[in-house]
Scaffold this active site. Structure first.
Site, PDB file in Angstrom:
ATOM      1  N   GLY A  46     -21.122  -5.228  -4.444  1.00 32.86           N
ATOM      2  CA  GLY A  46     -21.924  -4.250  -5.420  1.00 32.86           C
ATOM      3  C   GLY A  46     -22.310  -4.956  -6.446  1.00 32.86           C
ATOM      4  O   GLY A  46     -21.638  -5.645  -7.012  1.00 32.86           O
ATOM      5  N   GLN A  51     -24.344  -4.405 -15.346  1.00 29.68           N
ATOM      6  CA  GLN A  51     -23.813  -5.549 -15.285  1.00 29.68           C
ATOM      7  C   GLN A  51     -24.948  -6.752 -15.477  1.00 29.68           C
ATOM      8  O   GLN A  51     -24.812  -7.786 -15.555  1.00 29.68           O
ATOM      9  CB  GLN A  51     -23.143  -5.975 -13.791  1.00 29.68           C
ATOM     10  N   CYS A  94     -14.123  -8.045  -9.932  1.00 35.31           N
ATOM     11  CA  CYS A  94     -15.390  -7.612 -10.419  1.00 35.31           C
ATOM     12  C   CYS A  94     -16.303  -8.983 -10.910  1.00 35.31           C
ATOM     13  O   CYS A  94     -15.714  -9.868 -11.753  1.00 35.31           O
ATOM     14  CB  CYS A  94     -15.136  -6.673 -11.640  1.00 35.31           C
ATOM     15  N   LEU A  95     -17.458  -8.914 -10.909  1.00 41.19           N
ATOM     16  CA  LEU A  95     -18.310 -10.023 -11.285  1.00 41.19           C
ATOM     17  C   LEU A  95     -18.358 -10.023 -12.542  1.00 41.19           C
ATOM     18  O   LEU A  95     -18.464 -11.253 -13.164  1.00 41.19           O
ATOM     19  CB  LEU A  95     -19.753  -9.938 -10.718  1.00 41.19           C
ATOM     20  N   HIS A 136     -16.124   2.175  -7.656  1.00 39.63           N
ATOM     21  CA  HIS A 136     -16.116   1.097  -8.568  1.00 39.63           C
ATOM     22  C   HIS A 136     -17.478   0.650  -9.263  1.00 39.63           C
ATOM     23  O   HIS A 136     -17.592   0.914 -10.398  1.00 39.63           O
ATOM     24  CB  HIS A 136     -15.860  -0.413  -7.881  1.00 39.63           C
ATOM     25  N   GLU A 137     -18.672   0.742  -8.253  1.00 47.46           N
ATOM     26  CA  GLU A 137     -19.954   0.707  -9.011  1.00 47.46           C
ATOM     27  C   GLU A 137     -20.305   1.967  -9.893  1.00 47.46           C
ATOM     28  O   GLU A 137     -20.975   1.691 -11.043  1.00 47.46           O
ATOM     29  CB  GLU A 137     -21.216   0.330  -8.025  1.00 47.46           C
ATOM     30  N   HIS A 140     -18.962   1.769 -13.095  1.00 47.90           N
ATOM     31  CA  HIS A 140     -19.745   0.981 -14.152  1.00 47.90           C
ATOM     32  C   HIS A 140     -20.685   1.710 -15.057  1.00 47.90           C
ATOM     33  O   HIS A 140     -20.821   1.415 -15.975  1.00 47.90           O
ATOM     34  CB  HIS A 140     -20.261  -0.126 -13.400  1.00 47.90           C
TER      35      HIS A 140
HETATM   36 ZN    ZN Z   1     -17.517  -4.479 -11.318  1.00 47.35          ZN
END
Ligand code: ZN
Length: 172
Positions: A46, A51, A94-95, A136-137, A140
Protein backbone atom coordinates in the site's frame (compact mmCIF):
# COMPACT_ATOMS: atom_id res chain seq x y z
CA UNK A 1 2.77 7.00 -15.59
CA UNK A 2 5.62 8.18 -13.47
CA UNK A 3 7.29 6.64 -10.50
CA UNK A 4 7.45 9.15 -7.65
CA UNK A 5 10.13 9.53 -4.98
CA UNK A 6 9.01 8.07 -1.63
CA UNK A 7 9.36 10.42 1.32
CA UNK A 8 11.20 8.93 4.28
CA UNK A 9 11.02 9.67 7.99
CA UNK A 10 11.63 12.33 9.36
CA UNK A 11 10.13 14.20 6.37
CA UNK A 12 7.56 16.53 8.00
CA UNK A 13 4.84 15.73 5.43
CA UNK A 14 4.57 12.29 7.04
CA UNK A 15 3.48 13.81 10.36
CA UNK A 16 0.79 16.08 8.94
CA UNK A 17 -2.92 15.39 9.07
CA UNK A 18 -3.86 15.12 5.41
CA UNK A 19 -6.63 17.12 3.71
CA UNK A 20 -9.77 15.51 2.26
CA UNK A 21 -10.01 14.81 -1.45
CA UNK A 22 -12.67 17.15 -2.85
CA UNK A 23 -11.96 17.11 -6.58
CA UNK A 24 -12.53 13.87 -8.50
CA UNK A 25 -11.15 14.17 -11.99
CA UNK A 26 -8.27 13.44 -14.30
CA UNK A 27 -5.70 14.77 -11.86
CA UNK A 28 -6.76 12.26 -9.19
CA UNK A 29 -6.71 9.44 -11.74
CA UNK A 30 -3.19 10.46 -12.77
CA UNK A 31 -2.15 10.47 -9.11
CA UNK A 32 -3.62 6.96 -8.68
CA UNK A 33 -1.60 5.74 -11.65
CA UNK A 34 1.61 7.34 -10.43
CA UNK A 35 1.11 5.97 -6.92
CA UNK A 36 0.39 2.50 -8.36
CA UNK A 37 3.61 2.59 -10.34
CA UNK A 38 5.53 3.77 -7.27
CA UNK A 39 3.94 1.11 -5.05
CA UNK A 40 4.66 -1.75 -7.47
CA UNK A 41 8.19 -0.54 -8.16
CA UNK A 42 8.89 -0.65 -4.42
CA UNK A 43 7.08 -3.98 -3.85
CA UNK A 44 4.69 -2.22 -1.49
CA UNK A 45 1.31 -3.53 -0.39
CA UNK A 46 0.00 0.00 0.00
CA UNK A 47 0.93 3.63 -0.39
CA UNK A 48 -0.56 6.80 1.06
CA UNK A 49 -0.39 10.17 -0.73
CA UNK A 50 1.68 11.80 2.07
CA UNK A 51 4.38 9.23 1.28
CA UNK A 52 4.82 10.87 -2.12
CA UNK A 53 4.70 14.35 -0.59
CA UNK A 54 1.00 15.12 -1.03
CA UNK A 55 -0.96 15.84 2.12
CA UNK A 56 -4.15 14.34 0.74
CA UNK A 57 -6.49 11.66 2.10
CA UNK A 58 -5.81 9.20 -0.71
CA UNK A 59 -4.33 5.69 -0.69
CA UNK A 60 -3.55 2.86 -3.09
CA UNK A 61 -3.45 -0.81 -2.13
CA UNK A 62 -2.81 -4.20 -3.62
CA UNK A 63 -2.49 -7.13 -1.24
CA UNK A 64 -2.15 -9.73 -4.01
CA UNK A 65 1.18 -11.52 -4.38
CA UNK A 66 3.20 -12.92 -7.26
CA UNK A 67 1.42 -13.30 -10.58
CA UNK A 68 -1.75 -11.80 -9.17
CA UNK A 69 -0.10 -8.41 -8.58
CA UNK A 70 -2.25 -5.75 -10.17
CA UNK A 71 -5.46 -7.77 -9.96
CA UNK A 72 -6.56 -6.42 -6.60
CA UNK A 73 -5.56 -2.81 -7.11
CA UNK A 74 -7.57 -0.29 -5.10
CA UNK A 75 -7.44 3.48 -5.04
CA UNK A 76 -9.41 5.00 -2.16
CA UNK A 77 -10.19 8.61 -1.43
CA UNK A 78 -11.14 9.74 2.08
CA UNK A 79 -11.06 6.23 3.58
CA UNK A 80 -12.37 5.82 7.13
CA UNK A 81 -12.47 2.74 9.35
CA UNK A 82 -16.11 2.69 10.41
CA UNK A 83 -16.00 -0.62 12.22
CA UNK A 84 -13.23 -2.83 13.56
CA UNK A 85 -13.14 -5.94 15.69
CA UNK A 86 -10.78 -8.58 16.99
CA UNK A 87 -7.06 -8.36 17.53
CA UNK A 88 -4.46 -9.31 14.96
CA UNK A 89 -0.77 -9.27 15.93
CA UNK A 90 1.35 -8.46 12.89
CA UNK A 91 4.86 -7.38 11.98
CA UNK A 92 4.88 -4.44 9.63
CA UNK A 93 7.30 -2.48 7.56
CA UNK A 94 6.84 0.85 5.80
CA UNK A 95 8.37 2.29 2.64
CA UNK A 96 8.89 5.54 4.55
CA UNK A 97 10.87 3.76 7.28
CA UNK A 98 13.26 1.62 5.24
CA UNK A 99 14.81 -1.25 7.14
CA UNK A 100 12.44 -1.01 10.11
CA UNK A 101 9.85 -3.56 11.22
CA UNK A 102 7.48 -3.02 14.12
CA UNK A 103 5.28 -5.54 15.90
CA UNK A 104 1.74 -4.16 15.94
CA UNK A 105 -1.65 -5.22 17.16
CA UNK A 106 -4.27 -4.34 14.59
CA UNK A 107 -7.98 -4.89 14.34
CA UNK A 108 -8.51 -8.33 12.76
CA UNK A 109 -11.52 -7.31 10.71
CA UNK A 110 -12.36 -3.83 9.49
CA UNK A 111 -15.09 -2.18 7.50
CA UNK A 112 -13.92 0.87 5.59
CA UNK A 113 -15.96 3.55 3.89
CA UNK A 114 -14.30 5.53 1.13
CA UNK A 115 -14.86 7.09 -2.28
CA UNK A 116 -13.66 5.72 -5.60
CA UNK A 117 -11.92 7.74 -8.31
CA UNK A 118 -15.26 9.12 -9.46
CA UNK A 119 -16.34 10.17 -6.00
CA UNK A 120 -18.82 7.33 -5.56
CA UNK A 121 -19.18 6.04 -2.02
CA UNK A 122 -17.87 2.52 -1.51
CA UNK A 123 -17.75 0.17 1.45
CA UNK A 124 -15.20 -2.61 1.76
CA UNK A 125 -14.23 -5.21 4.31
CA UNK A 126 -10.80 -6.52 5.11
CA UNK A 127 -9.25 -9.38 7.07
CA UNK A 128 -5.65 -10.49 7.50
CA UNK A 129 -3.17 -8.54 5.33
CA UNK A 130 -5.97 -6.44 3.82
CA UNK A 131 -7.11 -5.33 7.30
CA UNK A 132 -3.54 -4.49 8.29
CA UNK A 133 -2.82 -2.61 5.05
CA UNK A 134 -6.00 -0.54 5.31
CA UNK A 135 -5.23 0.44 8.90
CA UNK A 136 -1.58 1.15 8.10
CA UNK A 137 -2.38 3.41 5.12
CA UNK A 138 -5.23 5.21 6.86
CA UNK A 139 -2.84 5.87 9.78
CA UNK A 140 -0.60 7.73 7.31
CA UNK A 141 -3.45 10.14 6.57
CA UNK A 142 -3.49 11.16 10.22
CA UNK A 143 0.28 11.53 10.45
CA UNK A 144 0.58 8.27 12.38
CA UNK A 145 3.60 6.11 11.58
CA UNK A 146 4.52 2.56 12.54
CA UNK A 147 6.87 4.04 15.09
CA UNK A 148 3.88 5.44 16.95
CA UNK A 149 2.70 1.87 17.58
CA UNK A 150 5.85 1.03 19.55
CA UNK A 151 6.31 1.66 23.28
CA UNK A 152 8.42 4.75 24.15
CA UNK A 153 11.44 2.58 24.97
CA UNK A 154 11.11 0.49 21.82
CA UNK A 155 10.61 3.66 19.80
CA UNK A 156 13.91 5.08 21.06
CA UNK A 157 15.71 1.86 20.12
CA UNK A 158 14.10 1.74 16.68
CA UNK A 159 15.02 5.38 16.02
CA UNK A 160 18.59 4.86 17.13
CA UNK A 161 18.97 1.91 14.73
CA UNK A 162 17.19 3.82 11.99
CA UNK A 163 19.48 6.84 12.32
CA UNK A 164 22.51 4.56 12.24
CA UNK A 165 21.29 2.69 9.14
CA UNK A 166 20.37 5.92 7.38
CA UNK A 167 23.79 7.39 8.09
CA UNK A 168 25.41 4.25 6.78
CA UNK A 169 23.35 4.22 3.58
CA UNK A 170 24.27 7.86 2.95
CA UNK A 171 27.95 7.05 3.37
CA UNK A 172 27.83 4.17 0.90
ZN1 ZN B 1 3.69 3.11 5.65
Amino acid sequence: MAKLPVREYPDPVLKQKAQPVTVFGDELKKLAQDMAETMYANDGVGLAAPQVGLSLRFITLDVAAGEDRGKEFLALANPVVVQGEGVLPWEEGCLSLPGMTVKTRRKAHVIVEAQDLNGNRIVLEGDELMAVALQHEIDHLDGVLLLDHASPLKKRMLLRDYARDKKRSMEE
